[in-house]
Design a protein around this motif. Structure first.
Motif, PDB file in Angstrom:
ATOM      1  N   LEU A   1       0.831  -1.203   0.000  1.00  0.00           N
ATOM      2  CA  LEU A   1       0.000   0.000   0.000  1.00  0.00           C
ATOM      3  C   LEU A   1       0.866   1.254   0.000  1.00  0.00           C
ATOM      4  N   THR A   2       1.920   1.247   0.815  1.00  0.00           N
ATOM      5  CA  THR A   2       2.810   2.416   0.880  1.00  0.00           C
ATOM      6  C   THR A   2       3.484   2.674  -0.462  1.00  0.00           C
ATOM      7  N   THR A   3       4.048   1.630  -1.048  1.00  0.00           N
ATOM      8  CA  THR A   3       4.741   1.808  -2.327  1.00  0.00           C
ATOM      9  C   THR A   3       3.768   2.150  -3.455  1.00  0.00           C
ATOM     10  N   ALA A   4       2.551   1.609  -3.379  1.00  0.00           N
ATOM     11  CA  ALA A   4       1.546   1.928  -4.404  1.00  0.00           C
ATOM     12  C   ALA A   4       1.169   3.404  -4.349  1.00  0.00           C
TER      13      ALA A   4
ATOM     14  N   GLY B   1       5.454  -7.941  -0.876  1.00  0.00           N
ATOM     15  CA  GLY B   1       5.139  -6.520  -0.914  1.00  0.00           C
ATOM     16  C   GLY B   1       5.332  -5.908  -2.287  1.00  0.00           C
ATOM     17  N   ALA B   2       6.378  -6.356  -3.000  1.00  0.00           N
ATOM     18  CA  ALA B   2       6.645  -5.819  -4.332  1.00  0.00           C
ATOM     19  C   ALA B   2       5.540  -6.192  -5.310  1.00  0.00           C
ATOM     20  N   TYR B   3       5.056  -7.405  -5.219  1.00  0.00           N
ATOM     21  CA  TYR B   3       3.992  -7.850  -6.128  1.00  0.00           C
ATOM     22  C   TYR B   3       2.647  -7.221  -5.748  1.00  0.00           C
ATOM     23  N   LEU B   4       2.406  -7.097  -4.451  1.00  0.00           N
ATOM     24  CA  LEU B   4       1.151  -6.488  -4.012  1.00  0.00           C
ATOM     25  C   LEU B   4       1.101  -5.002  -4.363  1.00  0.00           C
ATOM     26  N   SER B   5       2.268  -4.371  -4.439  1.00  0.00           N
ATOM     27  CA  SER B   5       2.312  -2.955  -4.786  1.00  0.00           C
ATOM     28  C   SER B   5       1.632  -2.706  -6.122  1.00  0.00           C
ATOM     29  N   GLU B   6       1.961  -3.517  -7.114  1.00  0.00           N
ATOM     30  CA  GLU B   6       1.361  -3.345  -8.431  1.00  0.00           C
ATOM     31  C   GLU B   6      -0.116  -3.719  -8.428  1.00  0.00           C
ATOM     32  N   THR B   7      -0.465  -4.747  -7.658  1.00  0.00           N
ATOM     33  CA  THR B   7      -1.866  -5.150  -7.558  1.00  0.00           C
ATOM     34  C   THR B   7      -2.710  -4.048  -6.920  1.00  0.00           C
TER      35      THR B   7
ATOM     36  N   ARG C   1      -1.909  -0.821  -6.611  1.00  0.00           N
ATOM     37  CA  ARG C   1      -1.903   0.378  -7.449  1.00  0.00           C
ATOM     38  C   ARG C   1      -2.924   0.270  -8.585  1.00  0.00           C
ATOM     39  N   SER C   2      -2.950  -0.861  -9.259  1.00  0.00           N
ATOM     40  CA  SER C   2      -3.893  -1.032 -10.357  1.00  0.00           C
ATOM     41  C   SER C   2      -5.334  -1.058  -9.852  1.00  0.00           C
ATOM     42  N   ALA C   3      -5.539  -1.616  -8.646  1.00  0.00           N
ATOM     43  CA  ALA C   3      -6.894  -1.652  -8.081  1.00  0.00           C
ATOM     44  C   ALA C   3      -7.379  -0.246  -7.735  1.00  0.00           C
ATOM     45  N   ILE C   4      -6.502   0.564  -7.167  1.00  0.00           N
ATOM     46  CA  ILE C   4      -6.877   1.941  -6.827  1.00  0.00           C
ATOM     47  C   ILE C   4      -7.151   2.743  -8.090  1.00  0.00           C
TER      48      ILE C   4
ATOM     49  N   PRO D   1     -12.493   0.716  -0.155  1.00  0.00           N
ATOM     50  CA  PRO D   1     -13.511  -0.346  -0.227  1.00  0.00           C
ATOM     51  C   PRO D   1     -13.774  -0.834  -1.647  1.00  0.00           C
ATOM     52  N   GLN D   2     -13.773   0.089  -2.613  1.00  0.00           N
ATOM     53  CA  GLN D   2     -14.007  -0.315  -3.995  1.00  0.00           C
ATOM     54  C   GLN D   2     -12.782  -1.015  -4.589  1.00  0.00           C
ATOM     55  N   ALA D   3     -11.596  -0.516  -4.240  1.00  0.00           N
ATOM     56  CA  ALA D   3     -10.369  -1.120  -4.751  1.00  0.00           C
ATOM     57  C   ALA D   3     -10.169  -2.519  -4.170  1.00  0.00           C
ATOM     58  N   LEU D   4     -10.616  -2.708  -2.938  1.00  0.00           N
ATOM     59  CA  LEU D   4     -10.459  -4.013  -2.296  1.00  0.00           C
ATOM     60  C   LEU D   4     -11.183  -5.104  -3.065  1.00  0.00           C
ATOM     61  N   ALA D   5     -12.389  -4.796  -3.504  1.00  0.00           N
ATOM     62  CA  ALA D   5     -13.165  -5.788  -4.251  1.00  0.00           C
ATOM     63  C   ALA D   5     -12.457  -6.185  -5.542  1.00  0.00           C
ATOM     64  N   VAL D   6     -11.759  -5.232  -6.149  1.00  0.00           N
ATOM     65  CA  VAL D   6     -11.024  -5.514  -7.384  1.00  0.00           C
ATOM     66  C   VAL D   6      -9.762  -6.322  -7.093  1.00  0.00           C
ATOM     67  N   ALA D   7      -9.111  -6.021  -5.968  1.00  0.00           N
ATOM     68  CA  ALA D   7      -7.801  -6.613  -5.664  1.00  0.00           C
ATOM     69  C   ALA D   7      -7.881  -8.001  -5.050  1.00  0.00           C
ATOM     70  N   ILE D   8      -8.994  -8.334  -4.416  1.00  0.00           N
ATOM     71  CA  ILE D   8      -9.069  -9.583  -3.656  1.00  0.00           C
ATOM     72  C   ILE D   8      -8.701 -10.830  -4.469  1.00  0.00           C
ATOM     73  N   PRO D   9      -9.189 -11.005  -5.695  1.00  0.00           N
ATOM     74  CA  PRO D   9      -8.790 -12.216  -6.439  1.00  0.00           C
ATOM     75  C   PRO D   9      -7.278 -12.362  -6.583  1.00  0.00           C
ATOM     76  N   ASN D  10      -6.596 -11.262  -6.942  1.00  0.00           N
ATOM     77  CA  ASN D  10      -5.145 -11.322  -7.070  1.00  0.00           C
ATOM     78  C   ASN D  10      -4.474 -11.516  -5.720  1.00  0.00           C
ATOM     79  N   LEU D  11      -4.995 -10.852  -4.694  1.00  0.00           N
ATOM     80  CA  LEU D  11      -4.446 -11.022  -3.349  1.00  0.00           C
ATOM     81  C   LEU D  11      -4.563 -12.482  -2.912  1.00  0.00           C
TER      82      LEU D  11
END
Length: 240
Positions: free
Chosen positions: A40-43, A117-123, A125-128, A156-166
Motif C-alpha cells: 500500500l505504501t509503495t503503491a 510486498g513488491a507484487y502487491l504494490s502493483e496489484t 496500485r492497479s486496483a486503486i 472499499p471499492q479497490a479491495l473488491a477488485v484486488a481480492i482475487p489477485n491477493l
C-alpha cells in the motif's frame, strides 16, 4: 504394491507433518499482513509520484520481481546479521540485538514480506487506479480529506477488485513457504524431509505433504470466495 508404497508409513506421517502447519500458516499470514502495508505504501508513492521515494520504490519492485525468491531468502538470512554487526562495531548502534538468538522464522517472515510486498504494490496500485475518477472528484467536492476519501470511498471499492489477485498471491505464498527449510525453519515441508530421511520413505512423506498443502489451499480458496462476496457489497447495486 507394498514395495511401491508404504501406506502405513504414509498415514502415520500425517500427524507429525500437520503439527508443523502453524509455522507454515503463521509465516504466510504474517508476511501477507506486513506486505500489505509495504504494498500500500509503495503503491501510494507511485500514484502520487513522490520525489526520490518513487525512484527507490521502482528499483525495489524491479529488483524483487527480477530475482528468485530463494536468493532473496538467502540475502535476508545472511545479510541482516552482517548489517546489524556492521552498525554495532562501526557506530555502536543496535547493541541490544543479539543476531545469534534471532529465530530463523523471523528471517523467513521478512523475506516473504519483502517479496510479496513488491507484487502487491502493483496489484494495489492497479486496483486503486481502476476506481472511477469521478469518485475522487465527488469526494473532494463534498470536502473529504485525502485520508477520508481513501478510507471511505476508494479503498472499499479497490479491495473488491484486488481480492482475487491477493488471494492467488496468498495461496502461492503458502506453497512457497516450502523453501524456508533451507534456513532451518521446520515447517510442514521441513518436517516431511526429516521424516523421509529417518525412514528412507521420501515418496510417502512427499505424497502426505502434498495432500496437506492441497487441502490447506482448498480451504483458503473457499474462505477467499466468502471474503470477496463480502467486499462486493460496496459495489453499486449490491445490497449487504
Amino acid at each position: 504394491m507394498e514395495n511401491l508404497l508404504d501406506i502405513n508409513f504414509l498415514i502415520e506421517s500425517f500427524p507429525t507433518i500437520i503439527s508443523r502447519l502453524p509455522i507454515t500458516i503463521g509465516i504466510a499470514v504474517g508476511s501477507l499482513i506486513i506486505s500489505l502495508l509495504i504494498g500500500l505504501t509503495t503503491a501510494l508513492i507511485k500514484i502520487y509520484q513522490v520525489p526520490v521515494l518513487k525512484t527507490f520504490t521502482t528499483c525495489y519492485i524491479s529488483f524483487i520481481r527480477g530475482t528468485p525468491l530463494l536468493v532473496q531468502i538467502y540475502l535476508v538470512f545472511y545479510g541482516i546479521p552482517k548489517v546489524i554487526y556492521f552498525f554495532q562495531t562501526e557506530y555502536g548502534w543496535l547493541q541490544h540485538i543479539d543476531v545469534n538468538i534471532i529465530p530463523p522464522e523471523i528471517y523467513a517472515l521478512l523475506a516473504f514480506s519483502i517479496n510479496l510486498g513488491a507484487y502487491l504494490s502493483e496489484t494495489i496500485r492497479s486496483a486503486i487506479e481502476s476506481v472511477d475518477r469521478g469518485q475522487f472528484e465527488a469526494a473532494r467536492a463534498i470536502g473529504m480529506s485525502p485520508t477520508q476519501m481513501m478510507l471511505k470511498i476508494i479503498f472499499p471499492q479497490a479491495l473488491a477488485v484486488a481480492i482475487p489477485n491477493l488471494g492467488n498471491m496468498f495461496i502461492s505464498t503458502i506453497k512457497d513457504t516450502s523453501l524456508v527449510f533451507i534456513i532451518g525453519v521446520i515447517d510442514i515441508m521441513g518436517q516431511a524431509k526429516i521424516l523421509g530421511s529417518r525412514g528412507l520413505a521420501f515418496f510417502e512423506v512427499y505424497i502426505a505433504v502434498s495432500i496437506v498443502y492441497w487441502i490447506v489451499c482448498i480451504v483458503v480458496e473457499r474462505l477467499l470466495v466468502l471474503v470477496e462476496k463480502r467486499a462486493r457489497r460496496y459495489e453499486r447495486g449490491v445490497i449487504s
